[in-house]
Write a protein that holds these residues in place. Structure first.
Motif, PDB file in Angstrom:
ATOM      1  N   LEU A 194       6.605 -11.098 -38.016  1.00  0.00           N
ATOM      2  CA  LEU A 194       5.645  -9.102 -37.972  1.00  0.00           C
ATOM      3  C   LEU A 194       4.292  -9.357 -37.501  1.00  0.00           C
ATOM      4  N   ALA A 195       3.533 -10.624 -37.881  1.00  0.00           N
ATOM      5  CA  ALA A 195       2.236 -10.787 -37.631  1.00  0.00           C
ATOM      6  C   ALA A 195       1.687 -10.658 -35.859  1.00  0.00           C
ATOM      7  N   VAL A 196       3.426 -11.748 -35.735  1.00  0.00           N
ATOM      8  CA  VAL A 196       2.730 -12.238 -33.998  1.00  0.00           C
ATOM      9  C   VAL A 196       3.778 -10.420 -33.511  1.00  0.00           C
ATOM     10  N   GLU A 197       4.485 -10.479 -34.362  1.00  0.00           N
ATOM     11  CA  GLU A 197       5.374  -9.366 -33.387  1.00  0.00           C
ATOM     12  C   GLU A 197       4.256  -8.011 -33.284  1.00  0.00           C
ATOM     13  N   LYS A 198       3.701  -7.524 -34.297  1.00  0.00           N
ATOM     14  CA  LYS A 198       1.953  -6.551 -34.114  1.00  0.00           C
ATOM     15  C   LYS A 198       0.880  -6.693 -33.382  1.00  0.00           C
ATOM     16  N   GLY A 199       1.029  -8.081 -33.100  1.00  0.00           N
ATOM     17  CA  GLY A 199      -0.100  -8.606 -32.557  1.00  0.00           C
ATOM     18  C   GLY A 199      -1.707  -8.442 -33.604  1.00  0.00           C
ATOM     19  N   ALA A 200      -0.594  -9.057 -34.531  1.00  0.00           N
ATOM     20  CA  ALA A 200      -1.862  -8.973 -35.823  1.00  0.00           C
ATOM     21  C   ALA A 200      -2.417 -10.009 -36.291  1.00  0.00           C
ATOM     22  N   ALA A 201      -1.118 -11.374 -35.617  1.00  0.00           N
ATOM     23  CA  ALA A 201      -2.111 -12.867 -36.068  1.00  0.00           C
ATOM     24  C   ALA A 201      -3.361 -13.065 -35.352  1.00  0.00           C
ATOM     25  N   GLY A 202      -4.092 -13.743 -36.806  1.00  0.00           N
ATOM     26  CA  GLY A 202      -5.154 -14.577 -35.632  1.00  0.00           C
ATOM     27  C   GLY A 202      -5.125 -15.941 -36.222  1.00  0.00           C
ATOM     28  N   PRO A 203      -6.615 -16.163 -36.127  1.00  0.00           N
ATOM     29  CA  PRO A 203      -6.084 -17.754 -36.368  1.00  0.00           C
ATOM     30  C   PRO A 203      -6.001 -18.012 -37.796  1.00  0.00           C
ATOM     31  N   PHE A 204      -6.121 -17.028 -38.608  1.00  0.00           N
ATOM     32  CA  PHE A 204      -5.263 -17.626 -40.025  1.00  0.00           C
ATOM     33  C   PHE A 204      -4.294 -17.693 -40.206  1.00  0.00           C
ATOM     34  N   VAL A 205      -3.359 -16.687 -39.026  1.00  0.00           N
ATOM     35  CA  VAL A 205      -1.917 -17.201 -38.602  1.00  0.00           C
ATOM     36  C   VAL A 205      -1.783 -18.083 -38.540  1.00  0.00           C
ATOM     37  N   GLY A 206      -1.598 -18.322 -37.243  1.00  0.00           N
ATOM     38  CA  GLY A 206      -1.797 -20.588 -36.964  1.00  0.00           C
ATOM     39  C   GLY A 206      -1.999 -21.039 -37.192  1.00  0.00           C
ATOM     40  N   LEU A 207      -3.200 -20.612 -38.693  1.00  0.00           N
ATOM     41  CA  LEU A 207      -3.634 -22.356 -39.423  1.00  0.00           C
ATOM     42  C   LEU A 207      -2.077 -22.282 -40.400  1.00  0.00           C
ATOM     43  N   ALA A 208      -2.023 -21.043 -40.580  1.00  0.00           N
ATOM     44  CA  ALA A 208      -0.650 -21.235 -41.635  1.00  0.00           C
ATOM     45  C   ALA A 208       0.483 -22.079 -40.862  1.00  0.00           C
ATOM     46  N   ARG A 209       0.888 -21.337 -39.548  1.00  0.00           N
ATOM     47  CA  ARG A 209       1.650 -22.084 -38.671  1.00  0.00           C
ATOM     48  C   ARG A 209       1.499 -23.340 -38.985  1.00  0.00           C
ATOM     49  N   GLU A 210       0.187 -24.107 -38.607  1.00  0.00           N
ATOM     50  CA  GLU A 210      -0.015 -25.274 -38.761  1.00  0.00           C
ATOM     51  C   GLU A 210       0.319 -26.265 -39.676  1.00  0.00           C
ATOM     52  N   THR A 211      -0.135 -25.652 -40.467  1.00  0.00           N
ATOM     53  CA  THR A 211       0.410 -26.072 -41.990  1.00  0.00           C
ATOM     54  C   THR A 211       1.690 -26.319 -42.427  1.00  0.00           C
ATOM     55  N   GLU A 212       2.415 -25.185 -42.140  1.00  0.00           N
ATOM     56  CA  GLU A 212       3.663 -25.588 -42.161  1.00  0.00           C
ATOM     57  C   GLU A 212       4.215 -26.482 -41.498  1.00  0.00           C
ATOM     58  N   ALA A 213       3.779 -27.282 -40.145  1.00  0.00           N
ATOM     59  CA  ALA A 213       4.516 -27.525 -39.451  1.00  0.00           C
ATOM     60  C   ALA A 213       3.603 -29.656 -39.889  1.00  0.00           C
ATOM     61  N   ALA A 214       2.458 -29.333 -40.538  1.00  0.00           N
ATOM     62  CA  ALA A 214       1.713 -30.427 -40.587  1.00  0.00           C
ATOM     63  C   ALA A 214       2.545 -31.010 -41.887  1.00  0.00           C
ATOM     64  N   VAL A 215       2.925 -30.292 -43.103  1.00  0.00           N
ATOM     65  CA  VAL A 215       3.876 -30.024 -44.043  1.00  0.00           C
ATOM     66  C   VAL A 215       5.670 -30.721 -44.194  1.00  0.00           C
ATOM     67  N   ASN A 216       5.817 -30.196 -43.262  1.00  0.00           N
ATOM     68  CA  ASN A 216       7.238 -30.739 -42.386  1.00  0.00           C
ATOM     69  C   ASN A 216       6.756 -32.326 -41.987  1.00  0.00           C
ATOM     70  N   GLU A 217       6.005 -32.545 -41.773  1.00  0.00           N
ATOM     71  CA  GLU A 217       6.178 -33.781 -40.821  1.00  0.00           C
ATOM     72  C   GLU A 217       5.289 -34.694 -41.946  1.00  0.00           C
ATOM     73  N   ILE A 218       4.279 -34.563 -42.855  1.00  0.00           N
ATOM     74  CA  ILE A 218       3.671 -36.008 -43.411  1.00  0.00           C
ATOM     75  C   ILE A 218       4.018 -35.654 -45.050  1.00  0.00           C
ATOM     76  N   TRP A 219       4.794 -34.698 -45.339  1.00  0.00           N
ATOM     77  CA  TRP A 219       5.243 -34.517 -47.074  1.00  0.00           C
ATOM     78  C   TRP A 219       6.279 -35.527 -47.932  1.00  0.00           C
ATOM     79  N   PRO A 220       6.509 -36.204 -48.169  1.00  0.00           N
ATOM     80  CA  PRO A 220       7.263 -37.157 -48.302  1.00  0.00           C
ATOM     81  C   PRO A 220       8.722 -36.390 -49.308  1.00  0.00           C
TER      82      PRO A 220
END
Length: 258
Positions: free
Chosen positions: A164-190
């Motif tokens: 919804l943050a993306v859909e409503k135009g509210a996504a900024g650097p912290f939402v972007g960072l949240a998605r980057e963190t999610e991707a990094a965790v999926n790749e790195i966490w055991p």
């Protein structure tokens, strides 16, 4: 002797006299009552500003997202406290709120601090969020806002918030960072470690210029509504003593050797 840091003895939230109540520079009865909804009023109280429509929408959304989650420990202890003294509603609510700690409900503030610190380090040190996640993994540190005992492989609340943050135009650097963190965790966490709602909430609020110091207030305010609902139900469909009985039955007594 005064203990603690000295500061100016002032408040900017509210004042009252015989015929007027002023809240954040506005007249309560002639201006705020009948014009602002409670979510907007909470935003005004905590920030000193009236929210934009986008800020109001997402604060409403986030309060709804985390208010209720079944018979979690905060609701159980409130219901058992109420069963012990039905005339002590405020005490039962307080008992539930006292359980809002780092394990239950309290990760929002810590996750917000993680996001702010990660962004500062990425800007200052030229590292990536993957480097930070690797540090946490190698140090065997708990990653705030990740993992959930029930919601696997994803927490649907977190995904809905960020979508919804993306859909409503509210996504900024912290939402972007949240998605980057999610991707990094999926790749790195055991092992699989889903982003939970307590990581998505601060990501959106920080992008919407909500004070980091008030992040923990969001789950507390939301859970207060849930506690009141459980206690209203407890008053006519009591299960507090049943919960206590099952807790007693579920724990074995073990005599220790002297």
């Amino acid at each position: 002797m005064q203990i603690g840091k000295k500061g100016r003895a002032v408040t900017s939230i509210s004042t009252a006299d015989a015929d007027r109540i002023e809240v954040r520079g506005r007249d309560l009865t002639s201006d705020l009552m009948g014009r602002l909804g409670f979510t907007e009023y909470f935003f005004l109280l905590t920030t000193g500003r009236e929210p934009t429509e986008t800020q109001r929408f997402f604060l409403d959304l986030l309060l709804v997202s985390i208010a209720e989650h079944g018979l979690v420990p905060t609701n159980q202890v409130a219901r058992m406290t109420y069963a012990a003294d039905p005339d002590f509603l405020q005490g039962a609510v307080a008992a539930g709120l006292l359980g809002c700690g780092k394990v239950i409900l309290g990760t929002t503030e810590i996750a917000g601090a993680f996001l702010k610190d990660a962004r500062a380090r990425i800007d200052a040190e030229g590292i990536t969020v993957a480097d930070i996640v690797t540090e946490y993994r190698d140090a065997k540190r708990r990653l705030p806002g990740f993992g959930h005992p029930l919601h696997k492989p994803v927490d649907p609340r977190a995904q809905r918030i960020l979508e919804l943050a993306v859909e409503k135009g509210a996504a900024g650097p912290f939402v972007g960072l949240a998605r980057e963190t999610e991707a990094a965790v999926n790749e790195i966490w055991p092992k699989p470690l889903p982003m939970n709602v307590s990581f998505a909430i601060p990501a959106v609020l920080l992008d919407l210029d909500f004070p980091a110091s008030v992040l923990k207030a969001i789950p507390i305010l939301a859970r207060t509504a849930s506690l009141l609902a459980h206690l209203a139900e407890e008053s006519h469909t009591p299960i507090g003593f049943t919960l206590a009985h099952h807790a007693e039955q579920g724990i074995a007594f073990e005599r220790t050797e002297e």
